[in-house]
Design a protein around this motif. Structure first.
Motif, PDB file in Angstrom:
ATOM      1  N   UNK A   1      -1.680   8.186   4.711  1.00  0.00           N
ATOM      2  CA  UNK A   1      -0.816   9.162   3.926  1.00  0.00           C
ATOM      3  C   UNK A   1      -0.432  10.004   5.220  1.00  0.00           C
ATOM      4  N   UNK A   2      -1.366  10.396   6.114  1.00  0.00           N
ATOM      5  CA  UNK A   2      -0.958  11.318   7.205  1.00  0.00           C
ATOM      6  C   UNK A   2       0.219  10.523   8.076  1.00  0.00           C
ATOM      7  N   UNK A   3       0.023   9.229   8.304  1.00  0.00           N
ATOM      8  CA  UNK A   3       1.121   8.592   9.070  1.00  0.00           C
ATOM      9  C   UNK A   3       2.582   8.803   8.103  1.00  0.00           C
ATOM     10  N   UNK A   4       2.292   8.332   6.927  1.00  0.00           N
ATOM     11  CA  UNK A   4       3.382   8.499   5.961  1.00  0.00           C
ATOM     12  C   UNK A   4       4.297   9.843   6.021  1.00  0.00           C
TER      13      UNK A   4
ATOM     14  N   UNK B   1       0.765  -1.307  -0.144  1.00  0.00           N
ATOM     15  CA  UNK B   1      -0.116   0.067  -0.048  1.00  0.00           C
ATOM     16  C   UNK B   1       0.958   1.332  -0.046  1.00  0.00           C
ATOM     17  N   UNK B   2       0.803   2.051  -0.903  1.00  0.00           N
ATOM     18  CA  UNK B   2       1.825   3.216  -1.135  1.00  0.00           C
ATOM     19  C   UNK B   2       0.905   4.544  -1.270  1.00  0.00           C
ATOM     20  N   UNK B   3       0.139   5.180  -0.133  1.00  0.00           N
ATOM     21  CA  UNK B   3      -0.687   6.223  -0.275  1.00  0.00           C
ATOM     22  C   UNK B   3       0.364   7.385  -0.666  1.00  0.00           C
ATOM     23  N   UNK B   4      -0.574   8.297  -1.597  1.00  0.00           N
ATOM     24  CA  UNK B   4       0.222   9.462  -2.068  1.00  0.00           C
ATOM     25  C   UNK B   4       0.051  10.557  -1.096  1.00  0.00           C
ATOM     26  N   UNK B   5       1.441  10.743  -0.641  1.00  0.00           N
ATOM     27  CA  UNK B   5       1.468  11.822   0.478  1.00  0.00           C
ATOM     28  C   UNK B   5       1.253  13.213   0.204  1.00  0.00           C
TER      29      UNK B   5
ATOM     30  N   UNK C   1       6.868  12.588  -0.255  1.00  0.00           N
ATOM     31  CA  UNK C   1       8.209  11.964   0.298  1.00  0.00           C
ATOM     32  C   UNK C   1       8.135  10.747  -0.655  1.00  0.00           C
ATOM     33  N   UNK C   2       9.127  10.810  -1.574  1.00  0.00           N
ATOM     34  CA  UNK C   2       9.108   9.708  -2.567  1.00  0.00           C
ATOM     35  C   UNK C   2      10.155   8.460  -1.922  1.00  0.00           C
ATOM     36  N   UNK C   3      10.576   8.776  -0.690  1.00  0.00           N
ATOM     37  CA  UNK C   3      11.486   7.641   0.079  1.00  0.00           C
ATOM     38  C   UNK C   3      10.710   6.963   1.024  1.00  0.00           C
ATOM     39  N   UNK C   4       9.191   7.557   1.164  1.00  0.00           N
ATOM     40  CA  UNK C   4       8.275   6.821   2.249  1.00  0.00           C
ATOM     41  C   UNK C   4       8.463   5.337   1.871  1.00  0.00           C
ATOM     42  N   UNK C   5       8.791   4.253   2.798  1.00  0.00           N
ATOM     43  CA  UNK C   5       8.554   2.931   2.705  1.00  0.00           C
ATOM     44  C   UNK C   5       7.108   2.521   1.954  1.00  0.00           C
TER      45      UNK C   5
END
Length: 978
Positions: free
Chosen positions: A263-266, A167-171, A193-197
């Motif tokens: 996304x808010x966590x990310x 799951x990669x939500x758009x931050x 943040x593109x580096x967000x895991x």
């Protein structure tokens, strides 16, 4: 002199289209020039077939490529395709290993080994740089494909993993309401943040669904996924807004995913501790009430395919927002009408004032949003499905891999209009293409070779196939009954098949026709054998009789004419009655005797001419399933369900030797039919334990073990020349084993078997099992000791042991040379004299040869006593700036695993200080170099953009603007003032 034998090796596998252990993937056809293929949406199917991965062209039904690692014998259990690079595939195997394949060149890019048992599911992230794998050992491992290492192992599930998705939500879409220290863009959005895991969504057979935060590497949310037992499948919508979990009794549970919350966590915006990111929306019931084993969303997100293990795939359609609003409005109208009717009956006007609760797409009942669309009935039990991508949106393409060894592609018309018709019938689908010719639908029960070993006949329940042995292509497919035994007749133009109804079916290969059907027996015909003179044959049946038939060509009249045509016939001549069912029958090569094995555990040998009893062979404890007689008619070998093989003499019926041969019932034995190389008394045995063994009938020794099948072996035949043998198995594959020129010795074979046994027990003993009652860590290192990592670690230790003394000796020599230039060089290890390298270069080359994926496990083998030596070399590599990335990786990992001892040691402090200084200098230089290169690339990019872009203007608008300027304003004039 020690006797040597020639080795047999597996050479070819055919007859297998897809095995039920793995999933299927649809990929677009590479032949884009062919418009018919492109618009058909047929594409290619990537499937697992035992230990290989096959790529089939679905339209033509031909095999495009075959991916196989010679070192791997475990079957393929999972396949995934990278989203970023369509040529990259990850393949999981039954032994827990994972290989990344490049499909364009059919070769392995990198191998991983971290799971203790079969890999169930694989998933790439959106950038294609990380891979997650879920296994039967309940663990999830995340792998870094760039660094080629396992990042970490997530352990929280109590049973095997059944579903896995990133799951990669758009931050960038998270808005800030309160003041925060986050960097904002001009429109009030958080910088992405593109580096967000990102996050990982997993389901398991323990009926739980979990969300893992990959930045902190822990589970942030757990729910019970199914109400009645295990969770067997997980499907994620293409936009990541929802998912479906599937379990027993045809239950599908729908979940919505709070992407904004994730996304808010990310984006590191303070999260609420009680916030739930997974919300249950409701349940759907499939028509099939069995376990749901697969759920797949269409790439466009409008359709869901779900299937159990029966012959059907159920499609569900997700309605558009307008359709849902209309349905909700219709329901509201009905409620008002009912309330109006109730108020008029009772006269209570309060019933009219019922508060209508506000309903929208988010709160609507899930059965109003997702509706059944069509049930696709397939030709076999479904194992796995995948959506095909056609060129038009009017048709849906669905690829199904079935349990009965076939692939099918279905075309289903998609719903075009949102208007609901009065009689809405399910759309009509059709089976567009199928890959079914290159294999049998059911298990092959019999194989037979032609007299010249060029053709192979394989028969199963429903079909007889003739194969070209050299090319492995299917020449003929003929319908037949439930075949149990078969044979080519002399001339190789006719095949006779004995089936379960007691009938003999005679087929002409050239015309693919059934010539004759003879009702020979009242029970199943278990065995048939052609007489060595080629003029007759005998059959053995469960009706306790053996019958003898002559081959005759009779002239038959053509109806309505006076002409006749020759026709082949089987003419029954004699019958031999025995006391029990006949399971196997063989003529001796000298045509003197016929041997029968019976259900009463005995073997009876009769004279062919008079049918009088010659010998009774007693000894087996369970029914004798098969027998064979050697080329010189001196030996008879029998095999039984009691797992024993017995060798008897045909002169007096004495048992030469009985030995425990296999771990399960032995289905077939076969002698080599000649004695050209003195191997006439060598024979093969095939068993339900999936092994084939070759034996020396004179020395009573096992020569060789041939493993490779992934199911019980039903049938085997040896070629007339003895150069190869053919086996057929429950895994639906037919394999050819060829004789090689390589010699093998019995002593060496026994040693190899003992070594393999030792290695297996060694690696299992190294796996650290959790202590019962001890708390299980949620995240651990992703590693697994294998023989490869152990050997790599031993090589590094060996290099350090010979390198450190040499390093000291060379330093002393260098110092001595300053005072006495004529000092001779010291005695060095032969390896340095041969390679002409220094100790530090030799140790570095040894470490460099270790695969990146195995390096960490290899470093675990190094004892702490050798760590000081390793640090001495690390200091030299850092000082000379040799392979800085590898140096850093080794240093950091060793520091991590030996941290306490290193901190406690006083001697290592100055060494570590030296390494730190050298590394900082090297890293600073690399950072400057990279900065310079990036600036240069940006400059080159901007110049290319300037030269490559042109501004286009609409001529009419430009002319209007020019006229306005001309009428209203004066144009500015520019004057050059010198």
């Amino acid at each position: 002199m020690v006797k040597s034998y020639l080795k047999y090796e597996h050479s070819k596998t055919f007859g297998l289209i897809t095995s039920p252990s793995s999933n299927v993937l649809w990929t677009p056809s590479g032949d884009v020039a062919n418009a018919a293929l492109r618009h058909s949406g047929a594409g290619n199917a990537i499937v697992g077939a035992d230990e290989e991965v096959l790529c089939w062209n679905v339209k033509k039904g031909e095999l495009l490529s075959r991916w196989r690692d010679k070192d791997c014998v475990a079957e393929v259990t999972a396949i995934a395709r990278s989203n970023a690079d369509p040529d990259v595939f990850a393949v999981g195997y039954g032994d827990g290993s994972i290989r990344i394949w490049d499909s364009s060149i059919a070769s392995i890019i990198v191998s991983f080994n971290g799971h203790r048992s079969a890999v169930n599911i694989l998933a790439f992230d959106s950038e294609g740089t990380r891979l997650a794998s879920g296994s039967k050992d309940t663990d999830v491992i995340v792998w870094d494909l760039v660094a080629e290492v396992g990042l970490y192992k997530l352990r929280g599930h109590e049973n095997q993993i059944t579903g896995l998705h990133f799951l990669q939500p758009n931050t960038t879409e998270v808005r800030l309401d309160d003041e925060s220290s986050q960097s904002l863009t001009s429109n009030g959005l958080v910088n992405g943040n593109r580096d967000q895991p990102g996050f990982l969504l997993t389901t398991s057979k323990d009926a739980r669904i979990k969300i893992w935060d990959m930045s902190t590497q822990h589970c942030i949310e757990t729910h019970v996924a199914q109400s009645n037992g295990e969770c067997w499948a997980l499907g994620l919508s293409p936009d990541g807004s929802g998912c479906v979990t599937a379990g027993n009794d045809g239950e599908l549970r729908i979940w919505s995913i709070d992407q904004q919350g994730l996304a808010s966590i990310a984006a590191n915006i303070g999260q609420e501790s009680n916030r739930k990111y997974l919300k249950e929306r409701g349940s759907l019931q499939r028509q099939g009430k069995d376990r749901t084993i697969g759920v797949k969303f269409h790439p466009r997100g409008k359709y869901i395919a779900a299937h159990g293990s029966e012959k059907a795939i159920e499609l569900w359609r997700i309605r558009s927002e307008n359709e849902v609003q209309k349905t909700l409005a219709r329901k509201r109208r009905r409620r008002r009408e009912k309330a109006l009717a109730a108020s008029t009956e009772t006269g209570d006007n309060n019933l009219m004032n019922i508060d209508e609760k506000e309903e929208n797409l988010a709160t609507a009942d899930i059965t109003d949003v997702i509706v059944p669309y069509v049930i696709v009935r397939t030709g076999g039990k479904v194992k796995s499905v995948d959506w095909g991508r056609g060129s038009t949106s009017k048709t849906l393409h669905l690829l199904s891999a079935n349990m009965n060894n076939e692939l099918e592609l279905y075309s289903i018309p998609s719903k075009q209009s949102e208007k609901k018709t009065k009689s809405e019938e399910p759309p009509e689908y059709n089976r567009t293409f199928a890959v079914d010719m290159p294999g049998h639908r059911t298990d092959v029960r019999s194989v037979a070779l032609s007299s010249d070993d060029r053709m192979l006949a394989s028969s199963s329940n429903g079909s007889l196939k003739i194969w070209n042995v050299r090319t492995q292509s299917c020449i003929r497919t003929i319908d037949c009954g439930y075949a149990l035994c078969s044979s080519f007749l002399p001339g190789d133009k006719i095949v006779v098949v004995g089936n379960r109804n007691g009938e003999l079916e005679v087929f002409d290969i050239a015309s693919s026709t059934l010539i004759d059907t003879v009702k020979a027996h009242d029970g199943p015909i278990w065995t048939l054998h052609v007489h060595p003179d080629g003029k007759s044959m005998a059959t053995g049946s469960a009706d306790k009789s053996a019958k003898f038939f002559n081959f005759e060509v009779v002239e038959e009249e053509i109806p309505g004419t006076k002409r006749t045509s020759p026709r082949f016939k089987l003419v029954h001549t004699r019958t031999l009655k025995v006391s029990d069912d006949i399971l196997s029958l063989r003529f001796s090569p000298d045509s003197r005797l016929v041997a029968l094995s019976l259900l009463d555990n005995t073997v009876k040998v009769f004279f062919v001419d008079s049918l009088k009893l010659f010998l009774n062979l007693y000894g087996h404890k369970l029914p004798v399933l098969n027998l064979d007689i050697s080329y010189d008619s001196k030996l008879i070998v029998t095999c039984s369900a009691d797992k024993n093989v017995r060798i008897w003499g045909l002169d007096f019926g004495d048992c030469h030797k009985a030995f425990f041969a296999h771990q399960d019932s032995i289905m077939q034995v076969a002698f080599i039919p000649h004695n050209q190389d003195g191997n006439g008394h060598h024979f093969f045995s095939a068993s339900k334990d999936r092994m084939i063994k070759s034996w020396d009938g004179d020395k009573f020794e096992q020569i060789q073990k041939l493993g490779g099948h992934h199911g019980e072996i039903w049938a085997m035949t040896v070629s007339r020349t003895g150069e190869f043998l053919v086996t057929a198995s429950h895994d639906k594959s037919i394999r050819i084993w060829h004789q090689t020129d390589e010699q093998i010795f019995l002593e060496e074979e026994r040693e190899k078997e003992l070594e393999d046994l030792y290695e297996n027990t060694l690696t299992t003993s190294l796996e650290q099992d959790e202590e019962p009652g001890a708390e299980k860590a949620e995240v651990i290192a992703a590693g697994k000791q294998t023989t490869e990592t152990l050997m790599a670690g031993e090589k590094i230790v060996e290099a350090l042991e010979i390198g450190l003394p040499d390093l000291g000796a060379m330093r002393e020599w260098e110092q001595a040379k300053r005072s006495q230039p004529n000092t001779g060089p010291p005695d060095r290890h032969p390896i340095f004299l041969y390679t002409k390298t220094s100790a530090e270069a030799h140790v570095l080359s040894v470490v460099q040869k270790v695969k990146a994926a195995a390096l960490q496990d290899a470093l675990l083998v190094i004892p702490f006593t050798q760590v000081t030596a390793l640090f001495s070399f690390l200091q030299i590599w850092a000082e000379r700036q040799w392979n800085i990335p590898l140096t850093c990786r080794v240093l950091f990992f060793v520091l991590k695993i030996h941290h306490k001892q290193i901190v406690a040691s006083k001697t290592m402090r100055p060494m570590l200080d030296g390494i730190r200084q050298h590394l900082r200098r090297a890293l600073r230089r690399q950072k400057d170099e990279m900065g310079f290169n990036l600036a240069a690339l940006n400059f080159v990019g901007s110049r290319m953009k300037e030269k490559g872009s042109k501004d286009y203007v609409d001529e009419a608008i430009w002319e209007e603007e020019e006229e306005k300027i001309g009428k209203g304003k004066k144009k500015r004039g520019f004057v050059d003032v010198a």
